[in-house]
Design a protein around this motif. Structure first.
Motif, short mmCIF file in Angstrom:
data_model
loop_
_atom_site.label_atom_id
_atom_site.label_comp_id
_atom_site.label_asym_id
_atom_site.label_seq_id
_atom_site.Cartn_x
_atom_site.Cartn_y
_atom_site.Cartn_z
N LEU A 125 0.82 -1.21 0.00
CA LEU A 125 0.00 0.00 0.00
C LEU A 125 0.85 1.26 0.00
CD1 LEU A 125 -2.89 -0.97 2.47
CD2 LEU A 125 -2.90 -0.99 -0.04
N ALA A 126 1.99 1.22 0.70
CA ALA A 126 2.89 2.38 0.70
C ALA A 126 3.42 2.64 -0.71
CB ALA A 126 4.05 2.15 1.67
N GLN A 127 3.59 1.59 -1.50
CA GLN A 127 4.07 1.74 -2.87
C GLN A 127 2.99 2.25 -3.82
OE1 GLN A 127 5.38 -2.22 -3.74
NE2 GLN A 127 7.27 -2.06 -2.55
N TRP A 128 1.75 1.80 -3.61
CA TRP A 128 0.69 2.08 -4.57
C TRP A 128 -0.16 3.30 -4.23
CZ3 TRP A 128 -0.54 0.68 -9.35
CH2 TRP A 128 0.03 -0.47 -9.88
N VAL A 129 -0.36 3.57 -2.94
CA VAL A 129 -1.37 4.55 -2.54
C VAL A 129 -0.73 5.90 -2.19
CG1 VAL A 129 -3.23 5.03 -0.91
CG2 VAL A 129 -2.81 2.68 -1.66
N PRO A 130 -1.16 6.99 -2.82
CA PRO A 130 -0.63 8.32 -2.48
C PRO A 130 -1.11 8.74 -1.09
CG PRO A 130 -2.43 8.51 -4.05
CD PRO A 130 -2.14 7.04 -3.92
N PRO A 131 -0.40 9.68 -0.46
CA PRO A 131 -0.70 10.05 0.94
C PRO A 131 -2.14 10.44 1.20
CG PRO A 131 1.40 10.97 0.28
CD PRO A 131 0.80 10.37 -0.96
N HIS A 132 -2.79 11.16 0.27
CA HIS A 132 -4.14 11.65 0.55
C HIS A 132 -5.20 10.54 0.50
CE1 HIS A 132 -3.93 11.77 -3.88
NE2 HIS A 132 -5.23 11.64 -3.86
N GLU A 133 -4.81 9.32 0.10
CA GLU A 133 -5.75 8.20 0.08
C GLU A 133 -5.38 7.10 1.07
OE1 GLU A 133 -5.99 6.63 -3.86
OE2 GLU A 133 -6.76 8.48 -4.75
N ARG A 134 -4.31 7.30 1.82
CA ARG A 134 -3.81 6.21 2.67
C ARG A 134 -4.74 5.86 3.81
NH1 ARG A 134 2.57 7.98 2.69
NH2 ARG A 134 3.07 7.05 0.68
N SER A 135 -5.35 6.83 4.43
CA SER A 135 -6.20 6.56 5.60
C SER A 135 -7.33 5.62 5.24
CB SER A 135 -6.75 7.86 6.18
OG SER A 135 -5.73 8.71 6.60
N ARG A 136 -8.09 5.97 4.21
CA ARG A 136 -9.23 5.12 3.85
C ARG A 136 -8.78 3.80 3.24
NH1 ARG A 136 -9.84 9.61 0.36
NH2 ARG A 136 -9.57 9.21 -1.87
#
Length: 442
Positions: A125-136
């Motif tokens: 997830l750290a590789q694929w998801v940008p910071p503004h979408e990480r929480s959800r």
């Protein structure tokens, strides 16, 4: 990849959600199937406890190695290997309560294999998801645990009744294999990009596994070769990391105590039949599923709309969740009806799930490259909390039985729920003092 109407990262998130759901179906399923088989074979409670707890010892041992492997080899590959290993074990091992050594080895293998899962997921997830979408994204993925637990408790007892305990093992192995095939077909590493915005956003090539020497560009057009090393010392002495560890410990202490002992509280503390309670006994887990996702969406909204900074968002949700859970846990022994107890336990677990949008996502805020490793460290503490909490609760109830002759009084259960309640308060204040949403590991 950019031409796809459905971004690839959303497919990755859905698959990681399904992975946690399947894993918790397996955990709940083994407990259900083994308990029925062991009771039929006349196995004593001490031996049952040994087999049931063996999983967690294997699980605790592989958290940090799982983070290291995900960092070095890649979370995508390690996650697939983990599923293949535990699914194969479920398929091949017969459920015979009299073959204790075989079951111990099997549960250790399953525990070790599943210990690689969450560090790998956080790395992916750290590789694929940008910071503004990480929480959800993280909240949706982890909410699969609670949905899986609820589904397992609702469906698998009927499977045991009509097809026998061994059928649960076969069903779990089938689910594991099906998920593995989907992951093998559709999962991939994110596209490599040298664009500076990709690295600045906290994902892309800069977070992919580094093998051997790594070349970086320098101003004169040449290159500088450096060996990528995991900053173990900095991670282990970092106060923000220990803030995450403390809250992970508390979260899992409360969760495992309630998962393992709430049925006993209903049946012996309140003199209620679980069968008569119907589906209401599953409401705490459905509540966790709902509030885990609410927390993730709310956190991303606060961050994206610049209502709060990342640091303040994490602290706000973590504090609210843990303090409300603390209150609900401490008053739980005073509820003497099934409705009151279910409501109170649902509030406690739902609030803890909301708090996951604070501490559980913070791995990727402070160390996106080493998210799997930090997750491994904190999840080791969480697993140890489960071992300690479940065992300590049994000892507290044995002591209460000597003092009060049985465990039907509120006083017998007060310490059981007050301890996680106090831990919630202490860990939330630690998170307020020491956590940060800023990246501190490059």
């Amino acid at each position: 990849m950019r031409d796809l109407k459905f971004p690839k990262r959303y497919l990755i998130i859905i698959l990681t959600f399904l992975s946690t759901c399947v894993c918790y179906i397996e955990r709940v399923g083994f407990s259900i199937a083994y308990t029925v088989a062991a009771d039929a074979a006349g196995v004593n409670q001490s031996s049952k406890g040994t087999i049931l707890s063996t999983f967690y010892y294997g699980y605790a041992c592989s958290q940090v190695p799982g983070g290291w492997a995900a960092q070095k080899i890649g979370g995508r590959k390690v996650l697939l290997l983990s599923f293949v290993l535990w699914s194969s074990t479920c398929f091949l091992v017969p459920l015979d309560p009299n073959r204790v050594a075989v079951l111990v080895v099997a549960r250790l293998l399953v525990g070790v294999a599943q210990g690689f899962i969450f560090p790998s997921i956080h790395t992916v997830l750290a590789q694929w998801v940008p910071p503004h979408e990480r929480s959800r994204s993280v909240s949706l993925t982890t909410s699969g645990m609670y949905l899986g637990a609820a589904m397992g408790m609702l469906v698998l007892p009927s499977l045991v009744k009509y097809e026998g305990p061994q059928s649960v093992f076969l069903a779990e192995a089938t689910l594991g294999v099906l998920w593995s095939l989907l992951w093998f077909k559709y999962a991939s590493d994110p596209p490599r990009s040298e664009h500076p915005k990709a690295a600045a956003a906290g994902f892309g090539e800069s977070l992919l596994p580094i093998k051997g020497n790594h070349k970086t560009k320098i101003e004169n057009g040449g290159s500088n070769t450096r060996t990528a090393k995991i900053p173990w010392k900095r991670i282990l002495v970092s106060l923000p990391v220990w803030a995450i560890v403390a809250n992970n410990f508390t979260f899992h202490y409360a969760l495992y105590v309630l998962m393992n002992w709430l049925p006993t509280y209903f049946e012996q503390g309140l003199q209620l039949s679980l069968q008569q309670m119907g589906s209401s006994k599953m409401m705490p887990y459905f509540n966790m599923f709902i509030f885990s996702n609410i927390g993730g969406v709310l956190a991303d909204h606060l961050i994206t709309k610049r209502i709060l900074s990342v640091t303040r968002t994490r602290k706000f949700l973590n504090t609210i969740g843990f303090l409300v859970a603390s209150l609900a846990l401490m008053v739980l022994p005073f509820f003497r009806t099934s409705t009151g107890a279910v409501l109170c336990s649902s509030v406690a677990l739902g609030s803890l799930a909301l708090g996951r949008a604070g501490f559980a996502v913070n791995h990727m805020d402070i160390a996106p490259r080493y998210a799997g490793i930090v997750m491994g460290v904190s999840n080791t503490a969480g697993t140890l909390a489960g071992i300690i909490g479940v065992d300590l609760t049994g000892r507290l109830l044995e002591a209460a039985k000597l003092s009060y002759s049985d465990i039907s009084s509120p006083e017998s259960w007060r310490a059981v729920f007050v301890i996680p309640g106090l831990l919630c308060i202490l860990s939330s204040f630690m998170f307020l003092l020491f956590s940060t949403g800023e990246r501190i590991f490059d």
